[in-house]
Design an enzyme around this catalytic site. Sequence first.
Site: not given
Ligand code: MSP
Length: 510
Positions: A19, A22, A127, A130, A144, A147, A296, A299
């Site tokens: 999304h 990411h 959690c 997390c 959490c 969350h 935030k 999902k």
């Molecule tokens: N798998 C772990 C990370 C492991 S790294 C060794 C994880 N994955 S995640 O799919 O949840 O991705 C989190 C990351 O996606 C955030 O740290 C950020 O870089 C990005 N983002 C996800 N949602 C976001 C927003 N709403 N806003 C900004 N960045 C976002 O955590």
Amino acid sequence: MPGRFYVTTPIYYVNDAPHIGHAYTTVIADALARWHRLVGDDTFFLTGTDEHGLKVAQSAEERGVSPQAQANANAARFRAAWDELDISYDDFIRTTEPRHHTAVQTLLSAVHDNGDIELDTYEGPYCVSCEAYYQESELVDGCCPIHTGKPVVRLAEENWFFRLSRYQQRLLDWIETDPAAIQPEGKRNEVLGFVRQGLDDVSITRTSLDWGVPVPWAPGHVFYVWYDALINYATAIGYGTEPERFTTWWPHVHHLIGKEIIRFHCVYWPAMLMAAGLDPPHRVHVHGWLLLGGEKLSKTVHGAARLTDIAPARLLDDFGVDGFRFHFLRDQSFGPDGEFSYEAMVARYNADLANNLGNLLSRVTTVVDRKCDGIGPAPRPDSPLAAVAAEVVAATSAAWDAVAPSQALEATWRLIREGNALLEAAEPWKAEPGPDVDGVLGDALEVLRLVAVLASPALPSTTREVFRRIGLDGSPTDRVLPEVAAWGGYPGGRPVEKGAPLFPRIRTDA
Ligand code: MSP
């Protein structure tokens, strides 16, 4: 002075589709990688997917597929999304790959051999979203802290523990002697505060699931997903298998992360590296969240419907790939949280791309066609814009170096504005052909050339097209800074092409 630049994104969980949250981190990492290639740095850009753990296993079960099948399908979706967004990753790592299993086992065995991983029992609130234990004091109404409203579960396990408590002083020494290691400063202070409180040992293995990397010295245990995941940054540069390659890149790393995973990257990961006899990461750059209506964009927190509405591909029809990239680089400052809004995205696109850049290109190509028989004249060596251009190059470079993409693009756009102002003052479209008209148009063509170079990290394909339309061979990234950015590089005598608008204006009255 060319250097070495290794940049990473978090590896994304495969229980989710890509999304725009990411995409935000990934586009920034990509632009940084492109900038560093442009200055001639040896650059390595890593992204990938995080495929183990309880959350991923549970979501596969809910969907009635195996975790591996889900991982294969969603890793492919991430890769496709990044390919579509022109993400120039050098490697895409998946934590289910054999090379990664080897690296995880090698690194954590080194820590075990050093005596910093020991058997113990742990019980506490956990959690699942997390994939982390919390302290009782951190919970908000029993839920959490990240969350909001999501109840934690109680877990008690006999596990292997990493003796994080032994690393408090070494972590403080690292953060205090290298004040730029964790950026921005507010996040550095947050980490310092957390470490100063004292650190608990952490459980790094699980027996409650088998979807993970097996612990070599303890049959039936797998490594806890975060300790597996973090090591991806070492796997991809050859940890444990290609020692020379590993030392070429480590520790010159720049980790880009969202603020919710700061402890993992700024406390657990550096401590684990130290325990394995390795240096902590060079830089961790922490950014805020992209919010939608104040929440935030994720999902697990947000309603799925709204999130799926903003898969990156949804915005590409309206904005194009470069328009999409530009928004996240220019409109959202790196660091604080930022509200995502379609209206703001349209406004910025129209102002900066359709108007400022688009107007400059279309005016210059139209007037060169009419007044110079379509052949672009050379810039004036003593142009009033030469000094501005030098300032813009310096300001743009400084901002990219400081991981401030929004400021970098703001600096570059000053040159576009000055180019448009020069044309508006001289009005070459009203003047007779001759040296004065040639001088002004040559300067404006040189501005376009420089902007194509400086904006190439953000707009890789449209800046190539600008180059082509002003008659230049190759691409804006064929030569490196600073030479390529010296005033006067546009040679003149090249055929200039009028063409369709690069960024058609988006109508807001419809
Ligand atoms: N798998 C772990 C990370 C492991 S790294 C060794 C994880 N994955 S995640 O799919 O949840 O991705 C989190 C990351 O996606 C955030 O740290 C950020 O870089 C990005 N983002 C996800 N949602 C976001 C927003 N709403 N806003 C900004 N960045 C976002 O955590």
